[in-house]
Design an enzyme around this catalytic site. Structure first.
Site, PDB file in Angstrom:
ATOM      1  N   GLN A 248      40.971  41.331  38.100  1.00 60.19           N
ATOM      2  CA  GLN A 248      41.746  41.815  39.242  1.00 60.19           C
ATOM      3  C   GLN A 248      42.175  43.252  38.991  1.00 60.19           C
ATOM      4  OE1 GLN A 248      42.051  40.399  42.053  1.00 60.19           O
ATOM      5  NE2 GLN A 248      41.581  38.237  41.676  1.00 60.19           N
TER       6      GLN A 248
ATOM      7  N   PHE B 207      35.559  29.056  41.604  1.00 57.75           N
ATOM      8  CA  PHE B 207      35.349  30.507  41.498  1.00 57.75           C
ATOM      9  C   PHE B 207      36.334  31.071  40.469  1.00 57.75           C
ATOM     10  CE2 PHE B 207      34.622  29.061  45.859  1.00 57.75           C
ATOM     11  CZ  PHE B 207      33.307  29.436  46.079  1.00 57.75           C
TER      12      PHE B 207
ATOM     13  N   ASN C 201      41.462  33.441  35.060  1.00 55.08           N
ATOM     14  CA  ASN C 201      42.679  34.140  35.458  1.00 55.08           C
ATOM     15  C   ASN C 201      43.757  33.185  35.979  1.00 55.08           C
ATOM     16  OD1 ASN C 201      43.990  36.788  35.969  1.00 55.08           O
ATOM     17  ND2 ASN C 201      43.826  36.219  38.116  1.00 55.08           N
TER      18      ASN C 201
ATOM     19  N   GLU D 160      32.498  28.218  37.931  1.00 58.85           N
ATOM     20  CA  GLU D 160      32.149  29.603  38.227  1.00 58.85           C
ATOM     21  C   GLU D 160      30.628  29.733  38.223  1.00 58.85           C
ATOM     22  OE1 GLU D 160      31.517  33.411  38.799  1.00 58.85           O
ATOM     23  OE2 GLU D 160      33.568  32.646  38.943  1.00 58.85           O
TER      24      GLU D 160
ATOM     25  N   ASP E 249      26.438  27.261  40.887  1.00 57.51           N
ATOM     26  CA  ASP E 249      26.381  28.087  42.093  1.00 57.51           C
ATOM     27  C   ASP E 249      27.065  27.315  43.213  1.00 57.51           C
ATOM     28  OD1 ASP E 249      25.805  29.560  44.338  1.00 57.51           O
ATOM     29  OD2 ASP E 249      23.696  29.882  43.845  1.00 57.51           O
TER      30      ASP E 249
ATOM     31  N   CYS F   6      39.980  37.403  49.376  1.00 57.09           N
ATOM     32  CA  CYS F   6      39.822  38.855  49.423  1.00 57.09           C
ATOM     33  C   CYS F   6      39.239  39.302  50.758  1.00 57.09           C
ATOM     34  CB  CYS F   6      38.955  39.343  48.271  1.00 57.09           C
ATOM     35  SG  CYS F   6      37.272  38.700  48.272  1.00 57.09           S
TER      36      CYS F   6
END
Length: 464
Positions: A273, A302, A307, A323, A350, A397
């Site tokens: 980030q 994801f 994080n 991920e 995926d 995002c």
């Protein structure tokens, strides 16, 4: 052969009605055609010059502000208006986040046909010197007799001629000209298309992409620059896997999340980030909204380097992170070992593809956190067995994909959008980072957050 009609460059007056999602003023010409005006704010009257046209709208740039908005401020950066890195420096800082909040709510209404029951107070942090990761384009311009290092201009065909960047961390933003001089002195100055930067707690790293092998003299120049300015320098002669350290041999790249006593290691091209302070506030809000209990299992999709996953593991019974990037999964596993967390596991998958056969997808979970890319999480949400989940927290995002996925969860899967809000990960840009929390509908369509229980009890509407 007839020549195409050129755009009339005569300035014309416009009243600015709104602000677009990309930070441009919105106006209408006398014929009713929409015009997007760079550098204009709602409520202003401006003289504008047309720069582009299409069948459904025109584009223009401000030539003169005849009646200024009370929210207009003097941009700090001398390159604002040319450099494409920022779009909102001319808008007062406290108004920027409210503009982004409006974009989020309008997307919910227009795309998702939903509305949050409560609007979370916006999250903000440092407005300047926050960008710890980024990519500069590099181009030798013979007419200027120099090598340009910077972000793309508003016209992306060109590299902005920067002397400073106020949004980048000072170690980088104050050394743009030094980088330009460095590359210009290299034998390979025409063979370096980009420089990426990324900062951990101890080290600021530069990655030089080069299209031809570097001479010994160029390597010496890069090492001397690294020593002088305290950088770590990496070289990238090919794809992502070709990145290797030039100097020092094994620079430490990591950052701490002190509130959760977690340290995350990363490689120089990994995703982290951008805004360190805002990231810590974002994690705290996500964990508060998710409200995972000590005996519960949490799925983090994801998950990247971990994080959110690793802070979650400090409180939940077990956390599973998934991920698509196998390299990030390897680093996430190493981060779990680094922090002594045995109640977390990571899988590479995926998440845009069918999940049949993925063992983790068949496990039972109590809560779900997801932080997808701009394309959103539509594919994985349609495959997951959501029955049994108590709460979903969605970090986004891109407000458009969040709104689309919120509409799916609410209308097709029976969830309630309890609250949502914006987070200013990229001040002075038009980028909108947001977060939303969903709950299953209880009796009468009201869940715990709506009844004043759990973290939802403190959520008050604040739509500015």
């Amino acid at each position: 052969m007839a020549r195409p009609n050129r755009i009339d460059q005569t300035p014309f007056a416009l009243d600015i009605l709104d602000l677009s999602h990309d930070g441009r003023g919105v106006a209408r010409r006398e014929n009713g055609k929409t015009v997007f005006v760079a550098g204009a704010l709602p409520g202003e009257r401006v003289l504008a010059k047309q720069t582009a046209r299409s069948r459904s709208f025109d584009e223009a740039v401000v030539v003169e502000v005849e009646r200024a908005s009370p929210d207009r401020v003097q941009p700090r950066c001398p390159h604002f208006g040319v450099c494409g890195g920022c779009a909102l420096q001319h808008l007062e800082e406290s108004k920027q986040i409210l503009a982004k909040q409006r974009v989020l709510l309008e997307n919910f209404e227009r795309i998702g046909h939903v509305a949050p029951e409560a609007v979370l107070p916006p999250l903000t942090d440092a407005q300047w010197g926050y960008r710890r990761k980024g990519r500069f384009s590099v181009r030798r311009v013979e007419k200027k007799g120099k090598t340009l290092v910077g972000f793309r201009e508003q016209d992306p065909r060109f590299v902005a001629d920067l002397s400073i960047c106020h949004t980048a961390i000072p170690e980088i933003g104050e050394r743009v000209e030094a980088l330009s001089r460095l590359v210009d002195a290299m034998d390979a100055r025409r063979e370096i298309p980009q420089i990426e930067f990324i900062a951990g707690d101890q080290t600021v790293a530069l990655v030089f992409r080069h299209l031809a092998p570097l001479s010994a003299a160029d390597r010496e120049r890069l090492e001397a620059f690294a020593r002088e300015h305290g950088f770590a320098v990496f070289l990238q002669p090919g794809g992502v896997d070709s990145v290797h350290a030039l100097w020092p041999a094994d620079p430490p790249l990591s950052f701490r999340l002190p509130q959760w006593d977690v340290e995350l290691g990363f490689r120089p091209l990994d995703f982290i980030q951008v805004n360190r302070g805002l990231n810590e506030k974002m994690i705290a809000r996500a964990l508060e909204l998710l409200d995972a209990q000590p005996g519960e299992r949490v799925l983090d999709l994801f998950c990247g380097l971990g994080n959110f996953t690793l802070p979650l593991a400090r409180g939940a019974a077990h956390v599973v992170g998934v991920e698509g990037d196998a390299g990030l999964v390897a680093r996430a596993r190493e981060n779990a070992r680094r922090n002594g967390l045995g109640n977390v596991e990571f899988h590479a998958a995926d998440l845009a593809q069918p999940l049949a056969g993925q063992p983790w997808a068949r496990q039972g979970f109590d809560r779900l956190l997801l932080d997808p890319p701009r394309s959103g999480a539509d594919g994985v949400l349609r495959q997951l067995p959501l029955d049994g989940l108590k709460r979903i927290v969605y970090v986004s995002c891109h407000p458009g994909s969040l709104a689309r996925d919120a509409g799916y969860l609410v209308r097709e899967r029976g969830w309630a959008l309890r609250a949502a809000g914006v987070m200013d990960m990229f001040p002075h840009t038009a980028h909108v980072e947001s977060i939303a929390v969903f709950e299953t509908r209880g009796p009468g369509g009201r869940g715990p957050a709506a009844r004043g229980q759990g973290p939802g009890k403190d959520l008050e509407p604040d739509i500015g």
